[in-house]
Write a protein that holds these residues in place. Structure first.
Motif, PDB file in Angstrom:
ATOM      1  N   ARG A 156      75.425  93.272 -37.662  1.00 30.89           N
ATOM      2  CA  ARG A 156      74.532  93.274 -38.689  1.00 30.89           C
ATOM      3  C   ARG A 156      75.168  94.090 -39.813  1.00 30.89           C
ATOM      4  NH1 ARG A 156      70.141  96.090 -40.963  1.00 30.89           N
ATOM      5  NH2 ARG A 156      68.465  94.721 -41.814  1.00 30.89           N
ATOM      6  N   GLU A 160      75.934  91.867 -43.556  1.00 30.52           N
ATOM      7  CA  GLU A 160      75.373  92.491 -44.741  1.00 30.52           C
ATOM      8  C   GLU A 160      76.311  92.823 -45.723  1.00 30.52           C
ATOM      9  OE1 GLU A 160      71.561  93.384 -45.562  1.00 30.52           O
ATOM     10  OE2 GLU A 160      71.619  91.676 -44.213  1.00 30.52           O
ATOM     11  N   GLY A 167      73.807  97.528 -45.819  1.00 32.71           N
ATOM     12  CA  GLY A 167      73.207  97.464 -44.559  1.00 32.71           C
ATOM     13  C   GLY A 167      72.885  98.848 -43.943  1.00 32.71           C
ATOM     14  N   TRP A 255      66.793 101.266 -38.345  1.00 31.64           N
ATOM     15  CA  TRP A 255      66.984 100.658 -39.707  1.00 31.64           C
ATOM     16  C   TRP A 255      66.180 101.318 -40.682  1.00 31.64           C
ATOM     17  CZ3 TRP A 255      71.289  98.177 -38.934  1.00 31.64           C
ATOM     18  CH2 TRP A 255      71.612  97.734 -37.626  1.00 31.64           C
ATOM     19  N   VAL A 257      64.879 100.679 -44.939  1.00 31.69           N
ATOM     20  CA  VAL A 257      64.677  99.749 -45.851  1.00 31.69           C
ATOM     21  C   VAL A 257      65.375  99.863 -46.916  1.00 31.69           C
ATOM     22  CG1 VAL A 257      62.540  98.745 -47.054  1.00 31.69           C
ATOM     23  CG2 VAL A 257      62.315  99.545 -44.954  1.00 31.69           C
ATOM     24  N   ASN A 258      66.584  99.250 -47.151  1.00 29.99           N
ATOM     25  CA  ASN A 258      67.476  99.482 -48.339  1.00 29.99           C
ATOM     26  C   ASN A 258      67.364  98.016 -49.297  1.00 29.99           C
ATOM     27  OD1 ASN A 258      68.858 101.725 -47.766  1.00 29.99           O
ATOM     28  ND2 ASN A 258      69.697 100.716 -45.985  1.00 29.99           N
ATOM     29  N   ASP A 262      65.210  94.016 -45.271  1.00 25.55           N
ATOM     30  CA  ASP A 262      65.119  94.942 -44.187  1.00 25.55           C
ATOM     31  C   ASP A 262      63.588  94.975 -43.745  1.00 25.55           C
ATOM     32  OD1 ASP A 262      67.755  95.475 -44.256  1.00 25.55           O
ATOM     33  OD2 ASP A 262      67.492  97.039 -45.908  1.00 25.55           O
TER      34      ASP A 262
END
Length: 276
Positions: A156, A160, A167, A255, A257-258, A262
């Motif tokens: 992933r 990205e 990512g 993860w 939130v960028n 996301d």
């Protein structure tokens, strides 16, 4: 030069405060703190509220503040019951905003935790471990967590990167666990499809001694910090070690939130953890 504080950051049983820096004007995702995230039962809460709720689950913390210079964020935070401190609009990053919050609110704490407002999946135990590490190792002034990436996570992150999106941040470190470098690209470079690559994902939560944070605020931004957009590189530029603590990957992953893409990934993790 930023001075490493040895043995003077914590002089008694640590009193810890969590500060959640939040700004509206994100170049990649404007208004990100207020984006709704749906939980396991479909309820929508803002990213900011979910991050605050994650911070509230951390044990042994004296106080939690949301630090912002934006009326929309401040009003939203007060509505769900958070303490808010208004900070300068001139803060270059979350670490500077934490220091601004301390000054504006008169926060009296030995340990300051910078709890990222875009990381609602941060495990409370990981934050507690950071605080414990500072208390146990007096010469450590800055500590932050990492996880070893699974093959799926590596895929992933590299996908990205190929799309020109961030990512997440990766880190390489030395034999005692102090960071050598952080990057928004995947480091170290590895052959394609190398399933056992030693790639570590950096989770953007930090614990600092009060003294280290004060000295950071006095230092000028470093060239690599400006290029990468990673605030922690200022510590490395000034010769201050950043201790890495490895944690295990919880259900759903860690993860952040960028980017708008996301949101669905984080919502899936909220559902897997049964967070409403």
């Amino acid at each position: 030069m930023l001075k490493l504080v040895g043995g003077t950051g914590i002089v008694r049983a640590a009193r810890a405060a969590i500060i959640i820096p939040a700004r509206f004007a994100s170049s990649r995702f404007p208004g990100k703190p207020l984006v709704p995230l749906h939980g396991a039962e479909g309820a929508a809460k803002s990213l900011l509220q979910r991050s605050w709720e994650a911070a509230r689950a951390v044990g042994g913390v004296a106080e939690i503040w949301i630090a912002t210079d934006d009326d929309r964020i401040a009003d939203t935070a007060r509505r769900f019951g958070a303490q808010v401190v208004r900070t300068s609009a001139d803060c270059a990053n979350g670490t500077e905003r934490c220091w601004s919050a301390i000054c504006e609110a008169g926060i009296d704490a030995d340990v300051i935790v910078n709890f990222q407002g875009d990381s609602p999946l941060t495990p409370p135990l990981a934050v507690e471990l950071l605080i414990e590490t500072l208390a146990a190792e007096p010469r450590v002034a800055v500590v932050t967590p990492m996880i070893r990436c699974s093959p799926l996570q590596i895929d992933r992150l590299t996908a990205e990167a190929r799309l020109g999106r961030t990512g997440g941040t990766t880190v390489v470190f030395d034999g005692v666990g102090d960071a050598l470098y952080f990057s928004k690209r995947v480091i170290p470079h590895t052959p394609e499809r190398c399933s056992d690559a030693p790639i570590y994902f950096h989770l953007g939560v930090y614990a600092y001694t009060r003294a280290a944070l004060a000295e950071y605020a006095k230092a000028a931004p470093s060239p690599l910090e400006l290029v990468e957009g990673l605030e922690q590189l200022r510590f490395l530029h000034c010769g201050v070690p950043v201790r890495m603590v490895e944690i295990s990957d919880p259900p759903g992953g860690l993860w952040e939130v960028n980017n708008p893409s996301d949101v669905v990934v984080v919502e899936a993790a909220l559902a897997e953890r049964r967070l409403v």
